[in-house]
Design a protein around this motif. Structure first.
Motif, PDB file in Angstrom:
ATOM      1  N   THR A   1       0.840  -1.190   0.000  1.00  0.00           N
ATOM      2  CA  THR A   1       0.000   0.000   0.000  1.00  0.00           C
ATOM      3  C   THR A   1       0.876   1.242   0.000  1.00  0.00           C
ATOM      4  N   GLN A   2       0.473   2.258  -0.782  1.00  0.00           N
ATOM      5  CA  GLN A   2       1.215   3.513  -0.854  1.00  0.00           C
ATOM      6  C   GLN A   2       0.265   4.688  -0.695  1.00  0.00           C
ATOM      7  N   PRO A   3       0.735   5.783  -0.068  1.00  0.00           N
ATOM      8  CA  PRO A   3      -0.091   6.983  -0.030  1.00  0.00           C
ATOM      9  C   PRO A   3      -0.336   7.486  -1.455  1.00  0.00           C
ATOM     10  N   VAL A   4      -1.498   8.029  -1.700  1.00  0.00           N
ATOM     11  CA  VAL A   4      -1.841   8.538  -3.034  1.00  0.00           C
ATOM     12  C   VAL A   4      -0.823   9.592  -3.458  1.00  0.00           C
ATOM     13  N   GLY A   5      -0.253   9.420  -4.644  1.00  0.00           N
ATOM     14  CA  GLY A   5       0.681  10.392  -5.207  1.00  0.00           C
ATOM     15  C   GLY A   5       2.090  10.359  -4.638  1.00  0.00           C
ATOM     16  N   ASP A   6       2.431   9.333  -3.846  1.00  0.00           N
ATOM     17  CA  ASP A   6       3.774   9.262  -3.248  1.00  0.00           C
ATOM     18  C   ASP A   6       4.396   7.899  -3.539  1.00  0.00           C
TER      19      ASP A   6
END
Length: 62
Positions: free
Chosen positions: A22-27
């Motif tokens: 999982t990744q933060p949106v836009g990072d």
């Protein structure tokens, strides 16, 4: 099986290799991991980020 990866550690490449954490949106430089904490009713989250080759930093939230 894929050939072993050589060279400096690259968090983004490892993320691809293992199927995408999982990744933060836009990072794209950061992954998020959650862990249960013994004795707590909630989990802790760790944000791992690689801003430069060979250096990974972590931020714990719980």
């Amino acid at each position: 099986m894929d050939a072993p990866i050589t060279g400096p550690f690259d968090l983004a490449r490892q993320n691809e290799y293992f199927g995408g954490w999982t990744q933060p949106v836009g990072d794209a430089r950061t992954i998020v991991m959650a862990f249960p904490v013994e004795g707590w009713t909630h989990s802790a989250a760790v944000l791992l980020r690689q801003d430069s080759p060979g250096t990974v930093t972590g931020e714990v939230q719980g």
